[in-house]
Design a protein around this motif. Structure first.
Motif, PDB file in Angstrom:
ATOM      1  N   ALA A 127     160.539  91.708 181.752  1.00  0.00           N
ATOM      2  CA  ALA A 127     160.187  90.821 182.861  1.00  0.00           C
ATOM      3  C   ALA A 127     161.052  91.135 184.078  1.00  0.00           C
ATOM      4  O   ALA A 127     162.121  91.733 183.962  1.00  0.00           O
ATOM      5  N   LYS A 128     160.571  90.732 185.240  1.00  0.00           N
ATOM      6  CA  LYS A 128     161.402  90.821 186.454  1.00  0.00           C
ATOM      7  C   LYS A 128     162.288  89.585 186.474  1.00  0.00           C
ATOM      8  O   LYS A 128     161.830  88.474 186.197  1.00  0.00           O
ATOM      9  N   LEU A 137     161.971  87.154 193.906  1.00  0.00           N
ATOM     10  CA  LEU A 137     161.295  87.440 192.639  1.00  0.00           C
ATOM     11  C   LEU A 137     159.906  88.021 192.888  1.00  0.00           C
ATOM     12  O   LEU A 137     159.502  89.000 192.260  1.00  0.00           O
ATOM     13  N   LEU A 138     159.171  87.407 193.798  1.00  0.00           N
ATOM     14  CA  LEU A 138     157.834  87.900 194.116  1.00  0.00           C
ATOM     15  C   LEU A 138     157.918  89.325 194.651  1.00  0.00           C
ATOM     16  O   LEU A 138     157.125  90.195 194.279  1.00  0.00           O
ATOM     17  N   ALA A 185     158.454  91.819 191.986  1.00  0.00           N
ATOM     18  CA  ALA A 185     157.248  92.036 191.180  1.00  0.00           C
ATOM     19  C   ALA A 185     156.169  92.765 191.967  1.00  0.00           C
ATOM     20  O   ALA A 185     155.061  92.959 191.457  1.00  0.00           O
ATOM     21  N   TRP A 209     151.921  80.064 189.446  1.00  0.00           N
ATOM     22  CA  TRP A 209     152.191  81.479 189.683  1.00  0.00           C
ATOM     23  C   TRP A 209     150.891  82.202 190.029  1.00  0.00           C
ATOM     24  O   TRP A 209     149.812  81.746 189.660  1.00  0.00           O
ATOM     25  N   PHE A 225     149.853  86.481 186.318  1.00  0.00           N
ATOM     26  CA  PHE A 225     151.305  86.452 186.117  1.00  0.00           C
ATOM     27  C   PHE A 225     151.738  85.144 185.473  1.00  0.00           C
ATOM     28  O   PHE A 225     151.115  84.099 185.662  1.00  0.00           O
ATOM     29  N   GLY A 243     155.472  82.924 184.917  1.00  0.00           N
ATOM     30  CA  GLY A 243     156.822  82.878 185.473  1.00  0.00           C
ATOM     31  C   GLY A 243     157.530  81.603 185.064  1.00  0.00           C
ATOM     32  O   GLY A 243     156.936  80.688 184.483  1.00  0.00           O
ATOM     33  N   THR A 254     162.165  84.210 186.614  1.00  0.00           N
ATOM     34  CA  THR A 254     161.535  85.363 185.987  1.00  0.00           C
ATOM     35  C   THR A 254     160.038  85.351 186.235  1.00  0.00           C
ATOM     36  O   THR A 254     159.437  84.284 186.407  1.00  0.00           O
ATOM     37  N   ILE A 255     159.461  86.548 186.279  1.00  0.00           N
ATOM     38  CA  ILE A 255     158.010  86.675 186.413  1.00  0.00           C
ATOM     39  C   ILE A 255     157.582  87.933 185.663  1.00  0.00           C
ATOM     40  O   ILE A 255     158.343  88.899 185.571  1.00  0.00           O
ATOM     41  N   ALA A 256     156.385  87.887 185.107  1.00  0.00           N
ATOM     42  CA  ALA A 256     155.884  89.059 184.389  1.00  0.00           C
ATOM     43  C   ALA A 256     154.366  89.029 184.407  1.00  0.00           C
ATOM     44  O   ALA A 256     153.764  87.942 184.387  1.00  0.00           O
ATOM     45  N   PRO A 257     153.728  90.194 184.432  1.00  0.00           N
ATOM     46  CA  PRO A 257     152.270  90.193 184.293  1.00  0.00           C
ATOM     47  C   PRO A 257     151.900  89.744 182.890  1.00  0.00           C
ATOM     48  O   PRO A 257     152.629  90.002 181.929  1.00  0.00           O
TER      49      PRO A 257
END
Lengths: 105, 218
Positions: free
Chosen positions: B21-22, B62-63, B66, B83, B87, B89, B101-104
Motif C-alpha cells: 500500500a501507499k 497520499l493521493l 498514489a 475514497w 481504491f 484507504g 494509507t491507500i491502495a488499489p
C-alpha cells in the motif's frame, strides 16, 4: 409511596451518570494541565501534546464502567461514533440518550 | 516561517506491515507551541485546528503518492471517508501523529489502520467487553487489551465499505497467532463470514495495527 416507571428510574440515573462522566473527564484534563504546568523550562512539548486527553474510541471505551454503574449495562461500543467526539459534552450528548434507550429495553 | 511537518517512526512500521500500500504519515508536533504557552482553555482548539490541517495535508500527499489527482475526500453518512473509485484507504491519528494509507482494490480489497498510545490508563479498559474471545499472550494485560481495541478498530474500518455495518467489539473475533515480539498477527473473523488479516506492532508507547482482506497477499 410513589412507584416510578422504569423509564423514570432510568432518566433519574442519567443525571448522576452525566455528572460522573463530567467529573471523571475533568480529573483527566486537570491531571494533564498540572503536568503541563509542572515541567521546568520548555522541555517535553511534543510528548506532552501526545498525552493530551482526547475524547476518542479509547476514552469512550474507558468510560464503560460509569455506564455500568448507573445503567447496569456496560457501554455498547457499537454506539461509539467513528472518529471520536469533539468534546466530552459531545460524547455525553451522543451516548447517554442512546444508552438510556438500551437500558429501558 | 511556519515549521514543516516532521516524519515519525510509526510511518516506517506501517510500511513494513502493509508493504504493497501507499503510506503517508507525519507528526505535527513541530507546528505546535509548547502547551504552557497557550491558555488552558485554548489548548484543545489550537491542537484541533493544527491537526485538521495536518490530516488534510497528509491525505493530499497520499493521493499524490498514489498517482491520483488532487481531490476532496468527503465523508459518507456514517462518517466514513469516500475514497476514489477503485481504491481503498484509511486514516488514523493519535496525539500529534497522523498515518494514512491507500491502495488499489486489485492489491487490497479492504484495508484499515489504527494507531494507539499506551498512556498508563488502560486498566480502565474491560477485556471482557473488548476481547471476550481472549487477549494475545503479552506480559501486560492492559496493554494487550489496548492492542485488541486497536486491532478491532482497524477491522471496523476495513470491513465497513463491504458490509456497511457498524460493529461492536463482540462482533469481531480475533484469533491471535503471535509471531515474534513485538509483532502480533491474527485472523479477524467478522460477523457474516468476512475474514481479515490483522497485524500489530507494539513500539512503546505506540501501537500500530492494520487489517487487510484475507485473500490478498500481505
Amino acid at each position: 409511596m410513589v412507584n416510578l416507571s422504569s423509564s423514570q428510574t432510568t432518566q433519574i440515573k442519567a443525571g448522576p451518570l452525566v455528572s460522573d462522566i463530567r467529573a471523571w473527564w475533568m480529573q483527566e484534563s486537570n491531571d494533564w494541565d498540572a503536568l503541563v504546568s509542572g515541567l521546568p523550562g520548555l522541555v517535553g512539548g511534543p510528548d506532552l501534546w501526545d498525552r493530551m486527553p482526547a475524547v476518542d474510541s479509547k476514552t469512550a471505551a474507558r468510560s464503560s464502567h460509569l455506564f455500568e454503574k448507573h445503567f447496569g449495562l456496560p457501554l455498547n461500543t457499537k454506539l461509539i461514533r467513528p472518529g471520536g467526539y469533539s468534546s466530552i459534552d459531545d460524547m455525553i450528548t451522543h451516548l447517554v440518550p442512546l444508552m438510556e434507550k438500551s437500558a429501558k429495553g | 516561517m511556519r515549521a514543516k511537518f516532521a516524519s515519525h517512526f510509526t510511518v516506517d512500521i506501517l510500511r513494513q506491515l502493509i508493504p504493497k500500500a501507499k503510506i503517508v504519515g507525519l507528526s505535527f508536533a513541530t507546528r505546535l507551541p509548547h502547551p504552557s504557552k497557550i491558555a488552558p482553555k485554548e489548548r484543545n482548539n489550537v491542537f484541533e485546528g493544527i491537526k485538521a490541517h495536518a490530516v488534510s495535508q497528509c491525505i493530499s500527499a497520499l493521493l499524490s503518492a498514489a498517482g491520483l489527482p488532487e481531490m476532496r475526500i468527503g465523508n459518507g453518512p456514517e462518517g466514513e471517508r469516500l475514497w476514489p473509485s477503485g481504491f481503498v484507504g484509511s486514516v488514523t491519528h493519535k496525539g500529534t501523529v497522523v498515518l494514512s494509507t491507500i491502495a488499489p482494490t486489485a492489491l487490497y480489497s479492504a484495508i484499515g489502520i489504527d494507531l494507539e498510545r499506551v498512556e498508563g490508563n488502560e486498566g480502565d479498559l474491560d477485556p471482557n467487553v473488548i476481547a471476550p474471545e481472549g487477549i494475545p499472550d503479552y506480559s501486560h494485560t492492559p496493554t494487550a487489551t489496548l492492542l485488541v481495541l486497536s486491532a478491532k478498530e482497524a477491522v471496523f474500518k476495513a470491513q465497513f465499505p463491504t458490509t456497511r455495518r457498524m460493529l461492536t467489539f463482540t462482533e469481531v473475533q480475533l484469533d491471535w497467532r503471535r509471531t515474534a515480539t513485538p509483532k502480533f498477527h491474527a485472523v479477524g473473523h467478522v460477523f457474516g463470514g468476512l475474514q481479515l488479516n490483522v497485524s500489530a506492532v507494539i513500539a512503546a508507547p505506540w501501537i500500530i495495527t492494520t487489517a487487510v482482506r484475507a485473500d490478498q497477499n500481505v
